[in-house]
Design a protein around this motif. Sequence first.
Motif, short mmCIF file in Angstrom:
data_model
loop_
_atom_site.label_atom_id
_atom_site.label_comp_id
_atom_site.label_asym_id
_atom_site.label_seq_id
_atom_site.Cartn_x
_atom_site.Cartn_y
_atom_site.Cartn_z
N GLN A 46 -38.69 -83.84 37.19
CA GLN A 46 -39.81 -83.71 36.24
C GLN A 46 -39.43 -84.19 34.84
O GLN A 46 -40.30 -84.50 34.04
CB GLN A 46 -40.24 -82.24 36.15
N SER A 47 -38.16 -84.20 34.52
CA SER A 47 -37.71 -84.53 33.17
C SER A 47 -37.61 -86.04 32.98
O SER A 47 -37.06 -86.73 33.83
CB SER A 47 -36.34 -83.89 32.90
N GLN A 48 -38.13 -86.52 31.85
CA GLN A 48 -38.04 -87.95 31.55
C GLN A 48 -36.85 -88.24 30.62
O GLN A 48 -36.14 -89.22 30.78
CB GLN A 48 -39.35 -88.45 30.92
N LYS A 49 -36.64 -87.35 29.64
CA LYS A 49 -35.57 -87.54 28.65
C LYS A 49 -34.45 -86.55 28.95
O LYS A 49 -34.62 -85.35 28.76
CB LYS A 49 -36.10 -87.34 27.23
N ASP A 86 -36.11 -83.29 27.40
CA ASP A 86 -36.75 -82.42 28.39
C ASP A 86 -35.70 -81.55 29.08
O ASP A 86 -35.97 -80.41 29.44
CB ASP A 86 -37.46 -83.26 29.47
N PRO A 108 -34.91 -77.68 25.08
CA PRO A 108 -35.04 -78.24 26.42
C PRO A 108 -34.53 -77.28 27.49
O PRO A 108 -33.88 -76.27 27.18
CB PRO A 108 -34.17 -79.50 26.36
N TYR A 109 -34.80 -77.61 28.73
CA TYR A 109 -34.23 -76.89 29.86
C TYR A 109 -32.72 -77.12 29.82
O TYR A 109 -32.25 -78.25 29.75
CB TYR A 109 -34.82 -77.46 31.16
#
Length: 197
Positions: free
Chosen positions: A46-49, A124, A158-159
Amino acid sequence: MNTAAIDLKQLRRDLRRQRRQVNIFQQRQAAQAILKHLRRSPMLHQSQKVGLYLDAFGEIATKNLIEYCFKLGKQVYLPKICNMNQHLHWVKISRQQFYSRRFALHRLGMLEPQQRGVAVQHLDMLCMPLLACDVTGMRLGMGGGFYDRTLAKAKQRPYRLGLAHQFQKLACVLPHQAWDQPLHALCTPESYQCFKT
């Protein structure tokens, strides 16, 4: 293990020594096992960055993971220490820069990119090195406080995923300060564990 009885300086020394003793074969096996867990991680997909690090002191090697992120079309960011406030800024790197190793050697001994970076809240997901992680998800770093300082000042975090060898996962509660930042999850060669943050 009694929290009050834990000597963090001695624990850091012991874990640094243990981490330095991990041989190349064990390091390669650990990195492959962790990548296998992360291939199944919904959070990574799901994370882009994605913020990562270049291993330099026996931490979990990140080369395979960085390559996998590029393969998925992720934007890969590496940390750079800001000399003014000792916070980490995150520099987006290209695949070409990664393979040509166009990085500068920091005085602390790790490689870092030289371009301008962005604040941690732009990420992210942040994959973090560590010396230890306790049963609550509190991370023990190298002692410089760069990650905790940076995250404590962020408007949005972020996560946070810790990457660790199995011996760095402790069955105790570590003493911590109010500004210490807990992990959302810890990935070791044997498991992917989520915490209540």
